[in-house]
Design an enzyme around this catalytic site. Structure first.
Site, PDB file in Angstrom:
ATOM      1  N   SER A 128      67.672-111.794  13.528  1.00  0.00           N
ATOM      2  CA  SER A 128      68.329-113.034  13.116  1.00  0.00           C
ATOM      3  C   SER A 128      67.501-113.736  12.059  1.00  0.00           C
ATOM      4  O   SER A 128      66.263-113.628  12.044  1.00  0.00           O
ATOM      5  CB  SER A 128      68.460-113.925  14.350  1.00  0.00           C
ATOM      6  OG  SER A 128      68.726-115.241  13.957  1.00  0.00           O
ATOM      7  N   TYR A 154      65.180-118.284  22.164  1.00  0.00           N
ATOM      8  CA  TYR A 154      66.041-117.199  21.671  1.00  0.00           C
ATOM      9  C   TYR A 154      65.427-116.580  20.418  1.00  0.00           C
ATOM     10  O   TYR A 154      65.298-115.365  20.293  1.00  0.00           O
ATOM     11  CB  TYR A 154      67.453-117.740  21.360  1.00  0.00           C
ATOM     12  CG  TYR A 154      68.236-116.790  20.484  1.00  0.00           C
ATOM     13  CD1 TYR A 154      68.829-115.652  21.013  1.00  0.00           C
ATOM     14  CD2 TYR A 154      68.359-117.006  19.102  1.00  0.00           C
ATOM     15  CE1 TYR A 154      69.518-114.760  20.189  1.00  0.00           C
ATOM     16  CE2 TYR A 154      69.037-116.127  18.287  1.00  0.00           C
ATOM     17  CZ  TYR A 154      69.616-115.008  18.835  1.00  0.00           C
ATOM     18  OH  TYR A 154      70.285-114.125  18.028  1.00  0.00           O
ATOM     19  N   LYS A 158      63.749-112.588  19.361  1.00  0.00           N
ATOM     20  CA  LYS A 158      64.027-111.731  18.200  1.00  0.00           C
ATOM     21  C   LYS A 158      62.723-111.438  17.455  1.00  0.00           C
ATOM     22  O   LYS A 158      62.468-110.320  17.027  1.00  0.00           O
ATOM     23  CB  LYS A 158      65.030-112.418  17.263  1.00  0.00           C
ATOM     24  CG  LYS A 158      66.407-112.588  17.886  1.00  0.00           C
ATOM     25  CD  LYS A 158      67.045-111.248  18.192  1.00  0.00           C
ATOM     26  CE  LYS A 158      68.312-111.354  18.992  1.00  0.00           C
ATOM     27  NZ  LYS A 158      68.819-110.071  19.480  1.00  0.00           N
TER      28      LYS A 158
HETATM   29  P1  NAD Z   1      77.726-111.159  22.163  1.00  0.00           P
HETATM   30  O1  NAD Z   1      77.211-112.027  23.252  1.00  0.00           O
HETATM   31  O2  NAD Z   1      79.141-111.255  21.802  1.00  0.00           O
HETATM   32  O3  NAD Z   1      77.402-109.625  22.490  1.00  0.00           O
HETATM   33  C1  NAD Z   1      76.252-109.242  23.212  1.00  0.00           C
HETATM   34  C2  NAD Z   1      76.732-108.314  24.319  1.00  0.00           C
HETATM   35  O4  NAD Z   1      75.584-107.872  25.061  1.00  0.00           O
HETATM   36  C3  NAD Z   1      77.655-108.999  25.318  1.00  0.00           C
HETATM   37  O5  NAD Z   1      78.854-108.240  25.431  1.00  0.00           O
HETATM   38  C4  NAD Z   1      76.882-109.033  26.618  1.00  0.00           C
HETATM   39  O6  NAD Z   1      77.739-108.874  27.735  1.00  0.00           O
HETATM   40  C5  NAD Z   1      75.929-107.859  26.435  1.00  0.00           C
HETATM   41  N1  NAD Z   1      74.656-107.973  27.176  1.00  0.00           N
HETATM   42  C6  NAD Z   1      73.783-109.002  27.161  1.00  0.00           C
HETATM   43  N2  NAD Z   1      72.724-108.714  27.936  1.00  0.00           N
HETATM   44  C7  NAD Z   1      72.938-107.482  28.445  1.00  0.00           C
HETATM   45  C8  NAD Z   1      72.198-106.635  29.319  1.00  0.00           C
HETATM   46  N3  NAD Z   1      71.037-107.014  29.857  1.00  0.00           N
HETATM   47  N4  NAD Z   1      72.725-105.419  29.636  1.00  0.00           N
HETATM   48  C9  NAD Z   1      73.911-105.015  29.128  1.00  0.00           C
HETATM   49  N5  NAD Z   1      74.660-105.771  28.294  1.00  0.00           N
HETATM   50  C10 NAD Z   1      74.170-106.996  27.967  1.00  0.00           C
HETATM   51  O7  NAD Z   1      76.799-111.405  20.880  1.00  0.00           O
HETATM   52  P2  NAD Z   1      77.034-110.976  19.380  1.00  0.00           P
HETATM   53  O8  NAD Z   1      77.420-112.169  18.619  1.00  0.00           O
HETATM   54  O9  NAD Z   1      77.857-109.757  19.312  1.00  0.00           O
HETATM   55  O10 NAD Z   1      75.532-110.644  18.971  1.00  0.00           O
HETATM   56  C11 NAD Z   1      75.031-109.332  19.040  1.00  0.00           C
HETATM   57  C12 NAD Z   1      73.554-109.352  18.749  1.00  0.00           C
HETATM   58  O11 NAD Z   1      73.322-109.944  17.485  1.00  0.00           O
HETATM   59  C13 NAD Z   1      72.721-110.145  19.730  1.00  0.00           C
HETATM   60  O12 NAD Z   1      71.497-109.478  19.916  1.00  0.00           O
HETATM   61  C14 NAD Z   1      72.490-111.462  19.031  1.00  0.00           C
HETATM   62  O13 NAD Z   1      71.315-112.089  19.448  1.00  0.00           O
HETATM   63  C15 NAD Z   1      72.371-111.004  17.591  1.00  0.00           C
HETATM   64  N6  NAD Z   1      72.726-112.034  16.622  1.00  0.00           N
HETATM   65  C16 NAD Z   1      73.957-112.637  16.696  1.00  0.00           C
HETATM   66  C17 NAD Z   1      74.288-113.628  15.774  1.00  0.00           C
HETATM   67  C18 NAD Z   1      75.604-114.343  15.859  1.00  0.00           C
HETATM   68  O14 NAD Z   1      75.734-115.414  15.258  1.00  0.00           O
HETATM   69  N7  NAD Z   1      76.605-113.825  16.553  1.00  0.00           N
HETATM   70  C19 NAD Z   1      73.361-113.987  14.786  1.00  0.00           C
HETATM   71  C20 NAD Z   1      72.125-113.333  14.724  1.00  0.00           C
HETATM   72  C21 NAD Z   1      71.817-112.350  15.649  1.00  0.00           C
HETATM   73  C1  UD1 Z   2      72.449-119.443  15.730  1.00  0.00           C
HETATM   74  C2  UD1 Z   2      71.148-118.809  15.313  1.00  0.00           C
HETATM   75  C3  UD1 Z   2      71.269-117.356  15.228  1.00  0.00           C
HETATM   76  C4  UD1 Z   2      71.877-116.843  16.489  1.00  0.00           C
HETATM   77  C5  UD1 Z   2      73.278-117.373  16.593  1.00  0.00           C
HETATM   78  C6  UD1 Z   2      73.989-116.784  17.788  1.00  0.00           C
HETATM   79  C7  UD1 Z   2      69.752-120.303  14.033  1.00  0.00           C
HETATM   80  C8  UD1 Z   2      69.300-120.732  12.698  1.00  0.00           C
HETATM   81  N1  UD1 Z   2      70.665-119.341  14.051  1.00  0.00           N
HETATM   82  O1  UD1 Z   2      73.240-119.621  14.651  1.00  0.00           O
HETATM   83  O2  UD1 Z   2      69.997-116.797  15.069  1.00  0.00           O
HETATM   84  O3  UD1 Z   2      71.830-115.484  16.561  1.00  0.00           O
HETATM   85  O4  UD1 Z   2      73.167-118.772  16.727  1.00  0.00           O
HETATM   86  O5  UD1 Z   2      74.650-117.712  18.557  1.00  0.00           O
HETATM   87  O6  UD1 Z   2      69.301-120.819  15.034  1.00  0.00           O
HETATM   88  N2  UD1 Z   2      78.057-126.493  15.331  1.00  0.00           N
HETATM   89  C9  UD1 Z   2      78.747-127.668  15.519  1.00  0.00           C
HETATM   90  N3  UD1 Z   2      79.574-127.762  16.599  1.00  0.00           N
HETATM   91  C10 UD1 Z   2      79.756-126.742  17.491  1.00  0.00           C
HETATM   92  C11 UD1 Z   2      79.034-125.533  17.286  1.00  0.00           C
HETATM   93  C12 UD1 Z   2      78.186-125.453  16.203  1.00  0.00           C
HETATM   94  O7  UD1 Z   2      78.605-128.607  14.748  1.00  0.00           O
HETATM   95  O8  UD1 Z   2      80.509-126.910  18.476  1.00  0.00           O
HETATM   96  C13 UD1 Z   2      77.185-126.365  14.155  1.00  0.00           C
HETATM   97  C14 UD1 Z   2      75.738-126.109  14.513  1.00  0.00           C
HETATM   98  O9  UD1 Z   2      75.036-127.297  14.679  1.00  0.00           O
HETATM   99  C15 UD1 Z   2      75.276-125.307  13.291  1.00  0.00           C
HETATM  100  C16 UD1 Z   2      76.536-124.593  12.797  1.00  0.00           C
HETATM  101  O10 UD1 Z   2      77.632-125.265  13.408  1.00  0.00           O
HETATM  102  O11 UD1 Z   2      74.868-126.184  12.302  1.00  0.00           O
HETATM  103  C17 UD1 Z   2      76.574-123.145  13.182  1.00  0.00           C
HETATM  104  O12 UD1 Z   2      76.307-123.059  14.571  1.00  0.00           O
HETATM  105  P1  UD1 Z   2      76.483-121.708  15.380  1.00  0.00           P
HETATM  106  O13 UD1 Z   2      77.782-121.098  15.074  1.00  0.00           O
HETATM  107  O14 UD1 Z   2      76.158-121.990  16.806  1.00  0.00           O
HETATM  108  O15 UD1 Z   2      75.386-120.754  14.743  1.00  0.00           O
HETATM  109  P2  UD1 Z   2      73.825-121.048  14.471  1.00  0.00           P
HETATM  110  O16 UD1 Z   2      73.302-121.993  15.470  1.00  0.00           O
HETATM  111  O17 UD1 Z   2      73.633-121.358  13.035  1.00  0.00           O
END
Ligand code: NAD
Ligand code: UD1
Length: 341
Positions: A128, A154, A158
């Site tokens: 991330s 969190y 990472k």
């Molecule tokens: P998500 O929560 O939709 O998917 C993660 C999946 O992992 C879920 O289906 C959950 O059930 C499964 N999981 C969690 N812990 C587990 C365990 N111990 N054993 C088996 N399954 C498990 O999240 P996502 O948005 O698809 O994100 C995927 C990855 O990308 C994550 O590692 C997250 O931290 C990273 N990431 C996401 C974002 C974002 O904004 N979505 C941003 C940066 C990094």
């Molecule tokens: C964060 C993390 C990212 C992580 C991801 C997964 C940071 C910089 N990034 O993204 O690493 O993997 O979450 O969940 O920490 N917001 C609102 N109202 C809401 C929800 C969100 O205003 O109800 C705003 C937040 O304050 C933020 C933006 O929307 O400014 C995006 O938020 P979100 O979608 O949760 O993603 P990040 O927090 O940026």
């Protein structure tokens, strides 16, 4: 020799994992999917099959269970792993740090133990932009910058995951790629697959779509006094199918070093208020919102330099933020009509 194309996808029924499975199947890979449904549901497996026309091999279980994890490595000749499984809610991690360190790090350690034992060397790790530990990026963030202090437990999971993988890569044949996502949003362009948050969404776009669909009363915009042009946080939102495609490219990356790192973003920042206005413009639906206090762990502004992924993965974002909003809204309506939960 026939190339073995079995790829373990951990967290494969989650938001990014499920879209990556679609891309893998379309390019001839055989995804072996693992998830414990802690933040997803079995309905996603059906939706993936609906799009790809193929059935996936799926295992339900927790990666912290070593016996379960090892049984998958015993049954399959894996050529690589894409590791998505983790808890991801920043604010929740501030409240429950041990919960996050336990899940995210124990899962990774168990996975690396199996990979070592079964000599699987390729891993794509979901990292991330939070590892940069930057509060306000006036310039785009580049991979050459040293990582900083993340703002939440969190983020530290990472940071520690990357460090662990880099250390092991220096002492073994493991070849990890860290993909540092900025803000993945959107849904599959068919509208048949998308994010399925359990309970109130933590991420902003699903909160907007659920508010407009009438499932939530109003969106709270967290903070309006950030050091940004309109006072709301700025993020680099990227379409989830673009993110998914980068993982498939990463699987065939040629390494010049023990490990490699790529940002996945568009290079453009958008504020929360701009995102709300864009949603209203594109869908013609008003978003009911109010301003609330800042959310713990949030930072002012982040956006990516994406030139490295372009140069070495031959990847760049092909879809726009408008596409992502439209696809997310299509999915919200589809999932309500079809009662997918
Ligand atoms: P998500 O929560 O939709 O998917 C993660 C999946 O992992 C879920 O289906 C959950 O059930 C499964 N999981 C969690 N812990 C587990 C365990 N111990 N054993 C088996 N399954 C498990 O999240 P996502 O948005 O698809 O994100 C995927 C990855 O990308 C994550 O590692 C997250 O931290 C990273 N990431 C996401 C974002 C974002 O904004 N979505 C941003 C940066 C990094
Ligand atoms: C964060 C993390 C990212 C992580 C991801 C997964 C940071 C910089 N990034 O993204 O690493 O993997 O979450 O969940 O920490 N917001 C609102 N109202 C809401 C929800 C969100 O205003 O109800 C705003 C937040 O304050 C933020 C933006 O929307 O400014 C995006 O938020 P979100 O979608 O949760 O993603 P990040 O927090 O940026």
């Amino acid at each position: 020799m026939i190339e073995n194309k079995e790829i373990l996808v951990t967290g494969g029924t989650g938001f990014i994992g499920s879209h990556t499975i679609v891309e893998l199947v379309e390019l001839g890979y055989t995804p072996i999917v693992l998830d414990n449904y802690s933040n997803s549901s079995s309905s996603i497996i059906r939706q993936i099959s609906l799009i790809t026309g193929k059935k996936c091999i799926f295992y339900q279980g927790d990666m912290r269970d070593k016996v379960f994890l090892k049984s998958i490595f015993t049954k399959h000749q894996l050529s690589g792993v894409i590791h998505f499984a983790a808890f991801k809610a920043v604010a929740e991690s501030v409240e429950k740090p041990l919960h996050y360190y336990d899940n995210n790090l124990v899962a990774l350690i168990n996975l690396l133990g199996c990979m070592e034992e079964f000599r699987v060397n390729k891993i794509v790790f979901s990292s991330s932009c939070t590892v940069y530990g930057v509060e306000n990026s006036l310039e785009p963030l580049t991979e050459q910058m040293s990582v900083g202090k993340p703002n939440s437990p969190y983020g530290w999971t990472k940071w520690m995951g990357e460090q662990m993988l880099a250390d092991i890569a220096g002492k073994s044949d493991l070849r990890p790629i860290f993909l540092r996502y900025f803000n993945p949003i959107g849904a599959h362009p068919s509208g048949k697959l998308g994010e399925l948050p359990l309970g109130p969404p933590n991420n902003v776009l699903p909160y907007i779509t659920q508010t407009v669909a009438g499932l939530r009363k109003e969106l709270t915009i967290f903070g309006k006094d950030y050091d940004t042009p309109d006072g709301t946080c700025v993020r680099d939102y990227i379409h989830v199918t673009d993110v998914a495609k980068a993982h498939v490219r990463a699987l065939s990356h040629s390494f010049n070093s023990n490990f490699d790192v790529f940002n996945l973003g568009t290079g453009k920042g958008t504020s929360v208020l701009e995102l709300v206005r864009l949603f209203e413009k594109i869908t013609g639906k008003p978003v009911n919102y109010q301003f609330g206090p800042r959310r713990p762990g949030d930072v002012d502004a982040l956006f990516a330099d994406v030139s490295k992924a372009k140069k070495f993965l031959n990847w760049n974002a092909e879809r726009t933020i408008e596409d992502a909003i439209l696809d997310a809204w299509k999915w919200e309506q589809y999932r309500l009509e079809n009662e997918i939960s």
